[in-house]
Design an enzyme around this catalytic site. Sequence first.
Site, mmCIF file in Angstrom:
data_model
loop_
_atom_site.group_PDB
_atom_site.id
_atom_site.type_symbol
_atom_site.label_atom_id
_atom_site.label_comp_id
_atom_site.label_asym_id
_atom_site.label_seq_id
_atom_site.Cartn_x
_atom_site.Cartn_y
_atom_site.Cartn_z
ATOM 1 N N ASP A 158 0.704 -1.310 -0.066
ATOM 2 C CA ASP A 158 0.133 -0.078 0.015
ATOM 3 C C ASP A 158 0.845 1.176 -0.159
ATOM 4 O OD1 ASP A 158 -1.955 1.568 -0.149
ATOM 5 O OD2 ASP A 158 -2.856 1.406 1.977
ATOM 6 N N PHE A 194 -4.223 10.044 4.216
ATOM 7 C CA PHE A 194 -3.979 8.886 4.487
ATOM 8 C C PHE A 194 -2.974 8.366 3.776
ATOM 9 C CE2 PHE A 194 -8.492 8.973 5.823
ATOM 10 C CZ PHE A 194 -8.607 8.768 7.144
HETATM 11 ZN ZN LIG Z 1 -7.192 1.288 0.169
#
Ligand SMILES: [Zn+2]
Length: 424
Positions: free
Chosen positions: A306, A324
């Site tokens: 990620d 984020f």
């Molecule tokens: Zn995600």
Amino acid sequence: MLLIKNGRVIDPASKTDAAMDLLLDGEKIQEVAAAGKIGAGAGAEILDAKGLMVAPGFIDLHAHLREPGQESSETMETGTHAAARGGFTAVCCMPNTKPINDNASVTRFILDRARATGSVRVWPIGAASVGSKGEAISEIAGMKEAGIVAVSDDGKPIATAKLARQVLDYCRSLDLPVIEHAEDVSLAAGAVMREGVTSTKLGLRGMPAAAEAVCVARDVQLAELTGARLHIAHLSAKASLEQVHSAKSRGLRVTCEVTPHHFTLIDEDVTYDSRFKMNPPLASREDRIALLEGLADGTVDAIATDHAPHEPALKEVEFDRAPFGILGFETALALALQQLVHSGKTSLMRMVELFTMGPARVLGIERKIAAGQPADLTIFSTDRAWTYSVEESPSKSRNSPFDGRKFKGGPAATIVAGRIVHKG
Ligand SMILES: [Zn+2]
């Protein structure tokens, strides 16, 4: 020709763990034999892998390369350079670029840029819905023809059960996996970290673990209804993992990935530093223990980073306002060695599987070391002491909570299509 000598080959697909030499001929592996058995022909380049592990090329199922549209945070060139330094030979990039990768022309643009400027393979993921808005299904067949390997509305979940059913149904006929960012947005609204004692102490709005697990439950039901391949992205909660486990035991085609930050850090590590802000947020102590167990026992299929770069100006704001996400490529292998292998939680073979055969299976492809296979290899050390310094990263961003962390072992060389794209 490239001859890799004296390495310890670790190949989960053939359960090989032995001293072997490999001869690469252009884009393919030409020969694999016991150490010392392959003679270097005239003009062959030799890479001495003494003391190092030689594994199939690592695949990252989940990354954000930010091109097109957010080139101040990352580009194909800088992102794949960081991936190569992290030992990854192939990177799946999420569609939440600007514009969103929801049609074949954006897919082709990404692949063209990757070919022109990238140092590792880039495998695009197409949006599930037009603009990832959760209203109409995107042009998935056209994108598949152009080269996508999966679909996802990552950044957010597929908005409704009705649309998710439609996407799963359609992707079953195309044999594409649907990657879900599992989140119930009503439960997660306004939250910046996991709900718990720490969020209360810090006075930050938290989301419960159920925000993820509720969506996983919905999607597992729909995977059962449609028979489609469902992959849960960045799974962080024990309750979600239990559902994946039960779905697998019922024979459903459900898989999941876990990120290094979720198996390393917990909500108690969060401070007002925005480098600890990601979605899903760092989970509880109990969740982390469950993830480590799932990584060991086979419930978890893959480690995915990620990798989510944000240029410094975006991240250097109050916790509440920061976007984020954190960097992931360059610390993934070292964190896996630290948290899984050196700690005795998993074998080295199992860890390699989580970076190679595991993600390959999610995509429906093979990944192994054998003659005729693509010459993609990840060579790494399990004992070299080093310290991660984000300042040295080729990424355009600096948002890593692991800056300054000390490691034992990490990437040594990355080979893509027979070419050395990184040597450390
Ligand atoms: Zn995600």
